[in-house]
Design a protein around this motif. Structure first.
Motif, PDB file in Angstrom:
ATOM      1  N   ASP A  55       0.624  -1.386   0.453  1.00 53.24           N
ATOM      2  CA  ASP A  55       0.131  -0.005   0.003  1.00 53.24           C
ATOM      3  C   ASP A  55       0.643   1.438  -0.350  1.00 53.24           C
ATOM      4  O   ASP A  55       0.292   2.231   0.082  1.00 53.24           O
ATOM      5  CB  ASP A  55      -0.912   0.181   1.069  1.00 53.24           C
ATOM      6  N   HIS A  56       2.538   0.813  -0.008  1.00 57.57           N
ATOM      7  CA  HIS A  56       3.414   2.321  -0.378  1.00 57.57           C
ATOM      8  C   HIS A  56       3.991   2.293  -1.089  1.00 57.57           C
ATOM      9  O   HIS A  56       3.423   1.450  -2.588  1.00 57.57           O
ATOM     10  CB  HIS A  56       4.447   2.586   1.056  1.00 57.57           C
ATOM     11  N   TYR A  57       4.216   3.033  -1.577  1.00 61.63           N
ATOM     12  CA  TYR A  57       5.370   3.354  -2.956  1.00 61.63           C
ATOM     13  C   TYR A  57       6.719   3.047  -2.425  1.00 61.63           C
ATOM     14  O   TYR A  57       7.275   3.937  -1.207  1.00 61.63           O
ATOM     15  CB  TYR A  57       5.535   4.819  -3.469  1.00 61.63           C
ATOM     16  N   ARG A  58       8.077   2.589  -3.392  1.00 59.92           N
ATOM     17  CA  ARG A  58       9.573   2.994  -3.613  1.00 59.92           C
ATOM     18  C   ARG A  58       9.855   3.844  -4.323  1.00 59.92           C
ATOM     19  O   ARG A  58       9.741   4.027  -5.095  1.00 59.92           O
ATOM     20  CB  ARG A  58      10.133   1.386  -3.436  1.00 59.92           C
ATOM     21  N   ILE A  59      10.641   4.705  -3.565  1.00 63.59           N
ATOM     22  CA  ILE A  59      11.119   5.716  -4.081  1.00 63.59           C
ATOM     23  C   ILE A  59      12.948   6.019  -4.055  1.00 63.59           C
ATOM     24  O   ILE A  59      13.560   5.670  -3.107  1.00 63.59           O
ATOM     25  CB  ILE A  59      10.257   7.439  -4.149  1.00 63.59           C
ATOM     26  N   ARG A  60      13.123   6.472  -5.363  1.00 66.59           N
ATOM     27  CA  ARG A  60      14.839   5.734  -5.294  1.00 66.59           C
ATOM     28  C   ARG A  60      14.995   7.215  -6.441  1.00 66.59           C
ATOM     29  O   ARG A  60      14.509   7.945  -7.231  1.00 66.59           O
ATOM     30  CB  ARG A  60      14.771   5.257  -6.356  1.00 66.59           C
ATOM     31  N   TRP A  61      16.489   8.062  -6.156  1.00 69.19           N
ATOM     32  CA  TRP A  61      16.690   9.103  -6.545  1.00 69.19           C
ATOM     33  C   TRP A  61      17.690   8.833  -7.460  1.00 69.19           C
ATOM     34  O   TRP A  61      18.703   8.607  -6.775  1.00 69.19           O
ATOM     35  CB  TRP A  61      16.551  10.824  -5.992  1.00 69.19           C
ATOM     36  N   PHE A  62      18.315   9.849  -8.627  1.00 69.33           N
ATOM     37  CA  PHE A  62      19.659   9.230  -9.645  1.00 69.33           C
ATOM     38  C   PHE A  62      19.736  11.471  -9.661  1.00 69.33           C
ATOM     39  O   PHE A  62      18.899  11.226 -10.767  1.00 69.33           O
ATOM     40  CB  PHE A  62      19.253   8.322 -10.594  1.00 69.33           C
ATOM     41  N   THR A  63      20.727  11.153 -10.118  1.00 68.21           N
ATOM     42  CA  THR A  63      21.511  12.284 -10.619  1.00 68.21           C
ATOM     43  C   THR A  63      22.010  11.942 -11.863  1.00 68.21           C
ATOM     44  O   THR A  63      22.117  10.627 -12.421  1.00 68.21           O
ATOM     45  CB  THR A  63      22.814  13.004  -9.637  1.00 68.21           C
ATOM     46  N   PRO A  64      22.625  12.224 -12.769  1.00 68.04           N
ATOM     47  CA  PRO A  64      22.599  12.079 -13.932  1.00 68.04           C
ATOM     48  C   PRO A  64      24.509  11.537 -13.786  1.00 68.04           C
ATOM     49  O   PRO A  64      24.071  10.551 -14.500  1.00 68.04           O
ATOM     50  CB  PRO A  64      23.669  13.644 -14.451  1.00 68.04           C
ATOM     51  N   THR A  65      24.863  11.246 -12.356  1.00 66.97           N
ATOM     52  CA  THR A  65      26.283  10.708 -12.370  1.00 66.97           C
ATOM     53  C   THR A  65      25.925   9.762 -11.307  1.00 66.97           C
ATOM     54  O   THR A  65      26.793   8.693 -11.060  1.00 66.97           O
ATOM     55  CB  THR A  65      27.239  11.239 -12.113  1.00 66.97           C
ATOM     56  N   THR A  66      25.088   9.609 -10.422  1.00 70.70           N
ATOM     57  CA  THR A  66      24.727   8.296  -9.401  1.00 70.70           C
ATOM     58  C   THR A  66      23.629   8.377  -8.037  1.00 70.70           C
ATOM     59  O   THR A  66      23.345   9.181  -8.353  1.00 70.70           O
ATOM     60  CB  THR A  66      26.337   8.854  -8.165  1.00 70.70           C
ATOM     61  N   GLU A  67      23.287   7.434  -7.335  1.00 68.04           N
ATOM     62  CA  GLU A  67      21.837   7.745  -6.956  1.00 68.04           C
ATOM     63  C   GLU A  67      22.228   8.188  -5.055  1.00 68.04           C
ATOM     64  O   GLU A  67      23.327   8.466  -4.727  1.00 68.04           O
ATOM     65  CB  GLU A  67      21.708   5.911  -6.408  1.00 68.04           C
ATOM     66  N   VAL A  68      21.270   8.564  -4.927  1.00 67.00           N
ATOM     67  CA  VAL A  68      21.397   9.623  -4.054  1.00 67.00           C
ATOM     68  C   VAL A  68      20.225   8.949  -2.924  1.00 67.00           C
ATOM     69  O   VAL A  68      19.268   8.511  -3.438  1.00 67.00           O
ATOM     70  CB  VAL A  68      21.733  11.552  -3.981  1.00 67.00           C
ATOM     71  N   LYS A  69      21.172   9.189  -1.467  1.00 70.14           N
ATOM     72  CA  LYS A  69      20.070   8.666  -0.704  1.00 70.14           C
ATOM     73  C   LYS A  69      18.519  10.037  -0.206  1.00 70.14           C
ATOM     74  O   LYS A  69      17.863   9.124   0.864  1.00 70.14           O
ATOM     75  CB  LYS A  69      20.437   9.035   0.849  1.00 70.14           C
ATOM     76  N   LEU A  70      18.471  10.799  -0.558  1.00 72.48           N
ATOM     77  CA  LEU A  70      17.856  11.544  -0.015  1.00 72.48           C
ATOM     78  C   LEU A  70      17.453  12.793  -1.354  1.00 72.48           C
ATOM     79  O   LEU A  70      18.180  14.128  -1.095  1.00 72.48           O
ATOM     80  CB  LEU A  70      17.705  11.779   1.149  1.00 72.48           C
ATOM     81  N   CYS A  71      16.194  13.402  -1.333  1.00 78.15           N
ATOM     82  CA  CYS A  71      15.958  14.544  -2.999  1.00 78.15           C
ATOM     83  C   CYS A  71      14.738  14.808  -2.177  1.00 78.15           C
ATOM     84  O   CYS A  71      13.889  14.238  -2.566  1.00 78.15           O
ATOM     85  CB  CYS A  71      16.064  13.691  -3.683  1.00 78.15           C
ATOM     86  N   GLY A  72      14.301  16.062  -1.740  1.00 74.80           N
ATOM     87  CA  GLY A  72      13.327  16.868  -1.902  1.00 74.80           C
ATOM     88  C   GLY A  72      12.324  17.187  -3.123  1.00 74.80           C
ATOM     89  O   GLY A  72      11.045  16.903  -2.787  1.00 74.80           O
ATOM     90  N   HIS A  73      12.868  18.207  -3.782  1.00 77.01           N
ATOM     91  CA  HIS A  73      12.516  18.395  -4.757  1.00 77.01           C
ATOM     92  C   HIS A  73      11.294  17.050  -5.731  1.00 77.01           C
ATOM     93  O   HIS A  73      10.671  17.416  -6.123  1.00 77.01           O
ATOM     94  CB  HIS A  73      13.451  19.340  -5.437  1.00 77.01           C
ATOM     95  N   ALA A  74      12.488  16.340  -5.942  1.00 77.34           N
ATOM     96  CA  ALA A  74      12.276  15.287  -7.012  1.00 77.34           C
ATOM     97  C   ALA A  74      10.957  14.044  -6.096  1.00 77.34           C
ATOM     98  O   ALA A  74      10.229  13.543  -7.115  1.00 77.34           O
ATOM     99  CB  ALA A  74      13.227  14.483  -7.278  1.00 77.34           C
ATOM    100  N   THR A  75      10.936  14.221  -4.630  1.00 77.62           N
ATOM    101  CA  THR A  75       9.141  13.109  -3.546  1.00 77.62           C
ATOM    102  C   THR A  75       8.828  14.564  -4.380  1.00 77.62           C
ATOM    103  O   THR A  75       7.434  13.874  -4.466  1.00 77.62           O
ATOM    104  CB  THR A  75      10.353  13.430  -2.663  1.00 77.62           C
ATOM    105  N   LEU A  76       8.924  15.187  -4.112  1.00 81.15           N
ATOM    106  CA  LEU A  76       7.750  16.960  -4.102  1.00 81.15           C
ATOM    107  C   LEU A  76       7.021  16.366  -5.489  1.00 81.15           C
ATOM    108  O   LEU A  76       5.739  16.160  -5.799  1.00 81.15           O
ATOM    109  CB  LEU A  76       7.793  18.115  -4.240  1.00 81.15           C
TER     110      LEU A  76
END
Length: 262
Positions: A55-76
């Motif tokens: 009942d949730h979602y999993r989210i992941r964030w990537f810059t053009p070069t690497t994965e990051v542990k936390l990103c506010g604007h892309a979560t919004l």
């Protein structure tokens, strides 16, 4: 395979401002190398991928070069897409590398619920960070959990006119947040430089405000803030510090939709 792709200007109520984020909804996860290639092709500061898990979602964030542990604007931005698709519950919960993150409607804005990051003085780092800018900060702090230096400047005008030396910034062991007390109803202003993560300057950064809210609560003796990131694009954030969490609210605007072939 064709995947839907969205571009959302986060922390802005109009197009061409705030922080643009790529968003790619998934039905199931693709290999990490494919996710990184998509993020490099979209070439925004961050691209968010999310997929349903129970009942949730999993989210992941990537810059053009690497994965990051936390990103506010892309979560919004991801929450904006879920609302646009009619797939958003009253409170969206994303599981992430930084734990569960929720996003809820707050009037005309979306409000993130993120973990607070501690910050403490580190005067011994002042000289090496000051060497990266044409204006010298007055204090130096560090957030080890966020892996960033926080440089305090005397006034808001210093932040707006700073010229960074990106070669020197890239040689540092941490990213750099610069900040100063605001004016005209703004509690504080900031900018964020992260060349070591492939982002020379991030336009508007939700997650840095998990550090900034902690810092400015001590300085200003309050827990609610109207903050502004004064990059070239710029954006506004409304913050509430609540225990070990930070509520980060902002507007979001859709500017592009298409598909990518994988």
């Amino acid at each position: 395979m064709q995947l839907d792709v969205y571009q959302i200007d986060a922390f802005s109520d109009r197009p061409f401002a705030g922080n643009p984020a790529g968003v790619v909804p998934l039905k199931s996860w693709l290999p990490d190398a494919v996710l990184q290639s998509i993020a490099a092709e979209i070439n925004q500061a961050e691209t968010a991928f999310f997929a349903p898990e129970g009942d949730h979602y999993r989210i992941r964030w990537f810059t053009p070069t690497t994965e990051v542990k936390l990103c506010g604007h892309a979560t919004l931005a991801s929450a904006h897409v879920l609302h646009a698709l009619g797939q958003a519950p009253a409170k969206i919960v994303f599981d992430s590398l930084s734990g569960p993150l929720s996003v809820a409607k707050a009037g005309p804005r979306l409000e993130l619920d993120f973990p607070r990051h501690d910050v403490h003085p580190q005067p011994e780092a002042l000289a090496k960070v000051a060497a990266c800018f044409d204006v010298k900060p007055v204090e130096m702090h560090v957030s080890e959990s966020y892996d960033a230096y926080l440089a305090l400047y005397e006034k808001a005008a210093d932040i707006a006119r700073l010229t960074p030396d990106f070669a020197k910034l890239n040689a540092l062991d941490r990213t750099v947040i610069v900040t100063a007390r605001g004016d005209d109803g703004i509690d504080f202003v900031s900018r964020y430089f992260a060349p070591t993560a492939g982002i020379p300057e991030d336009p508007v950064t939700g997650s840095t405000h998990c550090v900034l809210a902690t810092f400015w609560s001590r300085v200003l003796g309050k827990t609610d803030f109207h903050a502004r990131q004064v990059s070239k694009r710029g954006g506004d954030l409304w913050l509430k510090l609540e225990g070990d969490r930070v509520k980060i609210a902002g507007h979001s605007t859709a500017v592009m939709q298409g598909t990518i072939s994988v």
